[in-house]
Design a protein around this motif. Structure first.
Motif, PDB file in Angstrom:
ATOM      1  N   GLU A   1      15.401 -18.147  14.955  1.00 56.79           N
ATOM      2  CA  GLU A   1      16.223 -17.033  14.470  1.00 56.79           C
ATOM      3  C   GLU A   1      17.093 -16.480  15.598  1.00 56.79           C
ATOM      4  O   GLU A   1      18.263 -16.120  15.381  1.00 56.79           O
ATOM      5  CB  GLU A   1      15.332 -15.925  13.910  1.00 56.79           C
ATOM      6  CG  GLU A   1      16.094 -14.714  13.396  1.00 56.79           C
ATOM      7  CD  GLU A   1      17.051 -15.036  12.262  1.00 56.79           C
ATOM      8  OE1 GLU A   1      18.195 -14.537  12.296  1.00 56.79           O
ATOM      9  OE2 GLU A   1      16.662 -15.783  11.346  1.00 56.79           O
ATOM     10  N   ALA A   2      16.556 -16.424  16.825  1.00 55.19           N
ATOM     11  CA  ALA A   2      17.344 -15.951  17.963  1.00 55.19           C
ATOM     12  C   ALA A   2      18.504 -16.899  18.254  1.00 55.19           C
ATOM     13  O   ALA A   2      19.611 -16.460  18.606  1.00 55.19           O
ATOM     14  CB  ALA A   2      16.455 -15.801  19.195  1.00 55.19           C
ATOM     15  N   ALA A   3      18.274 -18.195  18.117  1.00 50.83           N
ATOM     16  CA  ALA A   3      19.348 -19.164  18.353  1.00 50.83           C
ATOM     17  C   ALA A   3      20.471 -18.988  17.331  1.00 50.83           C
ATOM     18  O   ALA A   3      21.653 -19.042  17.677  1.00 50.83           O
ATOM     19  CB  ALA A   3      18.799 -20.580  18.292  1.00 50.83           C
ATOM     20  N   LEU A   4      20.103 -18.781  16.069  1.00 54.47           N
ATOM     21  CA  LEU A   4      21.124 -18.559  15.050  1.00 54.47           C
ATOM     22  C   LEU A   4      21.877 -17.255  15.318  1.00 54.47           C
ATOM     23  O   LEU A   4      23.101 -17.184  15.154  1.00 54.47           O
ATOM     24  CB  LEU A   4      20.483 -18.524  13.664  1.00 54.47           C
ATOM     25  CG  LEU A   4      21.439 -18.287  12.494  1.00 54.47           C
ATOM     26  CD1 LEU A   4      22.532 -19.342  12.430  1.00 54.47           C
ATOM     27  CD2 LEU A   4      20.669 -18.251  11.175  1.00 54.47           C
ATOM     28  N   GLU A   5      21.147 -16.227  15.765  1.00 54.54           N
ATOM     29  CA  GLU A   5      21.811 -14.960  16.084  1.00 54.54           C
ATOM     30  C   GLU A   5      22.768 -15.134  17.258  1.00 54.54           C
ATOM     31  O   GLU A   5      23.816 -14.475  17.313  1.00 54.54           O
ATOM     32  CB  GLU A   5      20.771 -13.880  16.388  1.00 54.54           C
ATOM     33  CG  GLU A   5      21.350 -12.490  16.559  1.00 54.54           C
ATOM     34  CD  GLU A   5      22.122 -12.016  15.334  1.00 54.54           C
ATOM     35  OE1 GLU A   5      23.121 -11.284  15.515  1.00 54.54           O
ATOM     36  OE2 GLU A   5      21.742 -12.372  14.200  1.00 54.54           O
ATOM     37  N   ALA A   6      22.434 -16.011  18.192  1.00 53.04           N
ATOM     38  CA  ALA A   6      23.354 -16.298  19.300  1.00 53.04           C
ATOM     39  C   ALA A   6      24.649 -16.902  18.779  1.00 53.04           C
ATOM     40  O   ALA A   6      25.744 -16.583  19.272  1.00 53.04           O
ATOM     41  CB  ALA A   6      22.687 -17.247  20.299  1.00 53.04           C
ATOM     42  N   ALA A   7      24.544 -17.763  17.775  1.00 54.99           N
ATOM     43  CA  ALA A   7      25.753 -18.338  17.180  1.00 54.99           C
ATOM     44  C   ALA A   7      26.578 -17.264  16.482  1.00 54.99           C
ATOM     45  O   ALA A   7      27.815 -17.259  16.565  1.00 54.99           O
ATOM     46  CB  ALA A   7      25.372 -19.443  16.191  1.00 54.99           C
TER      47      ALA A   7
ATOM     48  N   ALA B   1      19.894  -6.948  23.906  1.00 57.36           N
ATOM     49  CA  ALA B   1      19.885  -5.688  23.162  1.00 57.36           C
ATOM     50  C   ALA B   1      20.178  -5.922  21.687  1.00 57.36           C
ATOM     51  O   ALA B   1      19.609  -5.256  20.804  1.00 57.36           O
ATOM     52  CB  ALA B   1      20.910  -4.732  23.767  1.00 57.36           C
ATOM     53  N   ARG B   2      21.053  -6.865  21.392  1.00 60.38           N
ATOM     54  CA  ARG B   2      21.388  -7.185  20.001  1.00 60.38           C
ATOM     55  C   ARG B   2      20.154  -7.702  19.265  1.00 60.38           C
ATOM     56  O   ARG B   2      19.913  -7.332  18.113  1.00 60.38           O
ATOM     57  CB  ARG B   2      22.516  -8.214  19.987  1.00 60.38           C
ATOM     58  CG  ARG B   2      22.949  -8.673  18.609  1.00 60.38           C
ATOM     59  CD  ARG B   2      24.168  -9.568  18.708  1.00 60.38           C
ATOM     60  NE  ARG B   2      24.543 -10.147  17.429  1.00 60.38           N
ATOM     61  CZ  ARG B   2      25.787 -10.256  16.980  1.00 60.38           C
ATOM     62  NH1 ARG B   2      26.791  -9.803  17.708  1.00 60.38           N
ATOM     63  NH2 ARG B   2      26.045 -10.809  15.812  1.00 60.38           N
ATOM     64  N   LEU B   3      19.387  -8.567  19.916  1.00 54.46           N
ATOM     65  CA  LEU B   3      18.165  -9.074  19.293  1.00 54.46           C
ATOM     66  C   LEU B   3      17.182  -7.942  19.022  1.00 54.46           C
ATOM     67  O   LEU B   3      16.581  -7.862  17.940  1.00 54.46           O
ATOM     68  CB  LEU B   3      17.515 -10.122  20.202  1.00 54.46           C
ATOM     69  CG  LEU B   3      18.237 -11.461  20.347  1.00 54.46           C
ATOM     70  CD1 LEU B   3      17.520 -12.340  21.368  1.00 54.46           C
ATOM     71  CD2 LEU B   3      18.336 -12.188  19.018  1.00 54.46           C
ATOM     72  N   ALA B   4      17.004  -7.067  20.005  1.00 58.03           N
ATOM     73  CA  ALA B   4      16.065  -5.952  19.832  1.00 58.03           C
ATOM     74  C   ALA B   4      16.481  -5.061  18.674  1.00 58.03           C
ATOM     75  O   ALA B   4      15.631  -4.588  17.907  1.00 58.03           O
ATOM     76  CB  ALA B   4      15.981  -5.156  21.128  1.00 58.03           C
ATOM     77  N   ALA B   5      17.777  -4.830  18.524  1.00 56.61           N
ATOM     78  CA  ALA B   5      18.271  -3.990  17.431  1.00 56.61           C
ATOM     79  C   ALA B   5      17.990  -4.621  16.072  1.00 56.61           C
ATOM     80  O   ALA B   5      17.888  -3.913  15.059  1.00 56.61           O
ATOM     81  CB  ALA B   5      19.768  -3.749  17.603  1.00 56.61           C
ATOM     82  N   LEU B   6      17.851  -5.937  16.037  1.00 56.48           N
ATOM     83  CA  LEU B   6      17.556  -6.640  14.785  1.00 56.48           C
ATOM     84  C   LEU B   6      16.059  -6.770  14.536  1.00 56.48           C
ATOM     85  O   LEU B   6      15.637  -7.379  13.550  1.00 56.48           O
ATOM     86  CB  LEU B   6      18.182  -8.040  14.820  1.00 56.48           C
ATOM     87  CG  LEU B   6      19.711  -8.094  14.776  1.00 56.48           C
ATOM     88  CD1 LEU B   6      20.193  -9.516  15.017  1.00 56.48           C
ATOM     89  CD2 LEU B   6      20.227  -7.584  13.439  1.00 56.48           C
ATOM     90  N   GLY B   7      15.257  -6.221  15.448  1.00 54.87           N
ATOM     91  CA  GLY B   7      13.818  -6.293  15.287  1.00 54.87           C
ATOM     92  C   GLY B   7      13.190  -7.532  15.890  1.00 54.87           C
ATOM     93  O   GLY B   7      12.027  -7.849  15.600  1.00 54.87           O
TER      94      GLY B   7
ATOM     95  N   PRO C   1      11.815  -8.826  19.239  1.00 59.92           N
ATOM     96  CA  PRO C   1      11.486  -8.414  20.601  1.00 59.92           C
ATOM     97  C   PRO C   1      12.065  -9.407  21.626  1.00 59.92           C
ATOM     98  O   PRO C   1      11.894 -10.618  21.491  1.00 59.92           O
ATOM     99  CB  PRO C   1       9.955  -8.425  20.627  1.00 59.92           C
ATOM    100  CG  PRO C   1       9.550  -8.287  19.190  1.00 59.92           C
ATOM    101  CD  PRO C   1      10.612  -8.998  18.403  1.00 59.92           C
ATOM    102  N   ALA C   2      12.774  -8.882  22.610  1.00 58.95           N
ATOM    103  CA  ALA C   2      13.430  -9.736  23.597  1.00 58.95           C
ATOM    104  C   ALA C   2      13.441  -9.045  24.950  1.00 58.95           C
ATOM    105  O   ALA C   2      13.489  -7.809  25.030  1.00 58.95           O
ATOM    106  CB  ALA C   2      14.860 -10.055  23.158  1.00 58.95           C
ATOM    107  N   ARG C   3      13.402  -9.842  26.011  1.00 58.75           N
ATOM    108  CA  ARG C   3      13.442  -9.328  27.376  1.00 58.75           C
ATOM    109  C   ARG C   3      14.470 -10.111  28.168  1.00 58.75           C
ATOM    110  O   ARG C   3      14.513 -11.339  28.100  1.00 58.75           O
ATOM    111  CB  ARG C   3      12.065  -9.477  28.035  1.00 58.75           C
ATOM    112  CG  ARG C   3      11.982  -8.973  29.473  1.00 58.75           C
ATOM    113  CD  ARG C   3      10.578  -9.166  30.009  1.00 58.75           C
ATOM    114  NE  ARG C   3      10.300 -10.574  30.280  1.00 58.75           N
ATOM    115  CZ  ARG C   3      10.522 -11.177  31.454  1.00 58.75           C
ATOM    116  NH1 ARG C   3      11.065 -10.501  32.460  1.00 58.75           N
ATOM    117  NH2 ARG C   3      10.214 -12.454  31.611  1.00 58.75           N
ATOM    118  N   TYR C   4      15.319  -9.399  28.884  1.00 51.74           N
ATOM    119  CA  TYR C   4      16.331 -10.072  29.702  1.00 51.74           C
ATOM    120  C   TYR C   4      15.684 -10.654  30.949  1.00 51.74           C
ATOM    121  O   TYR C   4      14.925  -9.985  31.655  1.00 51.74           O
ATOM    122  CB  TYR C   4      17.443  -9.099  30.101  1.00 51.74           C
ATOM    123  CG  TYR C   4      18.449  -9.713  31.045  1.00 51.74           C
ATOM    124  CD1 TYR C   4      19.331 -10.700  30.601  1.00 51.74           C
ATOM    125  CD2 TYR C   4      18.502  -9.328  32.380  1.00 51.74           C
ATOM    126  CE1 TYR C   4      20.241 -11.279  31.471  1.00 51.74           C
ATOM    127  CE2 TYR C   4      19.417  -9.900  33.257  1.00 51.74           C
ATOM    128  CZ  TYR C   4      20.281 -10.876  32.789  1.00 51.74           C
ATOM    129  OH  TYR C   4      21.185 -11.453  33.659  1.00 51.74           O
TER     130      TYR C   4
END
Length: 407
Positions: A181-187, A220-226, A228-231
């Motif tokens: 899902e994170a990969a698709l959100e990156a696209a 931050a975009r991933l976190a806003a979508l629920g 959990p992500a860490r830079y």
């Protein structure tokens, strides 16, 4: 698991932004390309994954509609050439019957390379998400995802979005379950940036500098979508070369010389298959020995690739495959070599040093890190297309250490 969006170091410099004045004409299984040897279809195989029935269907398609050959591309896809005019409908019906066209509107954007010895589950999950997202159909046929099991093999191929099973620099770290899902959100993040830029960019590296993707912003975009992500600011960047021909645990890597084989040879590859971006195939039968293909290390065909060349491509100035075969044994060397029929260099290697053999009207121009004759960086020399001289010059180029900037 990591979702990363690296800017390709080998891509066009953003000092001169890429501005597209037309749509992407990349061929697919439904959009056939007219070539000099007939029509061409490119069948996307996410992660190179093929069931036995799908593999058999591709051989059937090559025999029924094409020239009886299959070609592996530098993204692990399969091309069918020499297709007859008007066969598109029947070809699509055949591919659809075995599940090779799960989303006709998305068939050209299912570009996913994957570590060929890794777990196929993340690839399948990403492909399902990609095909189910209507907005993803706006991606170009050149946008590339990579699912890397941590070796660093496909992450080195200049993907636009990478999932890497270990920490990586300047990346967003997410749980493995959230990786697809994170990969698709990156696209989606790229598509948003491309819309703002207005340059009709096809790939991440084509975005103007002021619209470049930022991994902190993406986290931050991933976190806003629920999600959990860490830079991750810094981490070692892994790298591994392609699997060598031969046995790897319970699998066999079969190298296809120049990426082209007859349908009869393809049918000798047993069971389910995984094609790779290095024009090889992974099979589950370690005893398989298909005729004319490479199943052990040490072959002259390792690290030798070529575009289609003549007679299939109208832009080509030479039959590059015939010239490559003529000198393969006498031109061995540790550096890869790619033979190109014109300046476009279709299908050239990624993520590694390589020698560029580009056809000219009178021979070949050899360019590479070890070619003498230039001040720093890759230098070039022109060689007539006579086998002995060309073979010797290419051998020297593939065996000469990198030319330093001081020389």
């Amino acid at each position: 698991m990591l979702a990363a969006m690296p800017q390709s170091p080998s891509a066009t410099s953003r000092d001169e932004p890429v501005i597209r004045d037309r749509g992407d004409a990349c061929p697919g299984a439904l959009r056939l390309h007219a070539a000099d040897d007939g029509f061409l279809a490119r069948v996307r195989l996410p992660g190179g994954l093929l069931t036995a029935a799908q593999a058999a269907a591709l051989a059937d398609a090559a025999e029924r509609f094409g020239d009886g050959h299959l070609e592996l591309t530098s993204r692990g896809n399969v091309q069918l050439r020499g297709l007859a005019d008007g066969c598109g409908g029947a070809l699509a019906e055949l591919l659809d019957s075995v599940g090779l066209l799960p989303a006709p509107s998305h068939e050209r954007v299912r570009n996913i390379v994957a570590s060929p010895l890794g777990d196929p589950a993340p690839v399948r999950a990403l492909d399902r998400l990609l095909c189910a997202d209507p907005g993803a159909a706006a991606l170009s046929g050149r946008f590339l995802f990579a699912v890397d099991d941590g070796r660093g093999d496909v992450a080195a191929l200049d993907p636009d979005v990478s999932l890497l099973a270990r920490p990586a620099p300047d990346a967003a770290e997410v749980a493995a379950v959230d990786g697809p899902e994170a990969a698709l959100e990156a696209a989606r993040h790229f598509l948003d940036a491309a819309a703002r830029a207005g340059t009709r960019a096809w790939r991440v590296a084509e975005l103007p500098a002021e619209h470049a993707l930022d991994a902190r912003e993406f986290t931050a975009r991933l976190a806003a979508l629920g999600i959990p992500a860490r830079y991750v600011a810094d981490a070692p960047r892994p790298y591994a070369g392609p699997p060598a021909p031969g046995v790897h645990g319970d699998a066999l890597c079969v190298l296809i010389p120049l990426g082209r084989l007859r349908s009869a040879q393809w049918r000798e590859l047993p069971g389910a298959l995984r094609t790779t971006p290095w024009r090889s195939v992974i099979v589950g039968d370690t005893a398989a020995r298909p005729a004319g293909l490479v199943t052990a290390p040490g072959s002259a065909w390792e690290s030798v690739t070529a575009c289609t060349g003549r007679p299939g491509c109208a832009k080509a100035l030479a039959d590059v495959r015939a010239d490559a075969r003529a000198v393969a044994e006498r031109a061995r060397g540790p550096l890869s070599v790619h033979w190109s029929g014109c300046e476009r260099r279709c299908g050239h290697p990624r993520g590694t040093d390589w020698v560029d053999a580009v056809a000219t009207a009178t021979g070949y121009r050899l360019t590479g890190p070890g070619v003498p004759g230039g001040p720093g960086g890759p230098a070039s020399r022109h060689v007539p297309a006579t086998a002995p001289e060309l073979g010797a010059a290419l051998r020297d180029a593939r065996n000469t250490p990198r030319v330093s900037e001081e020389q």
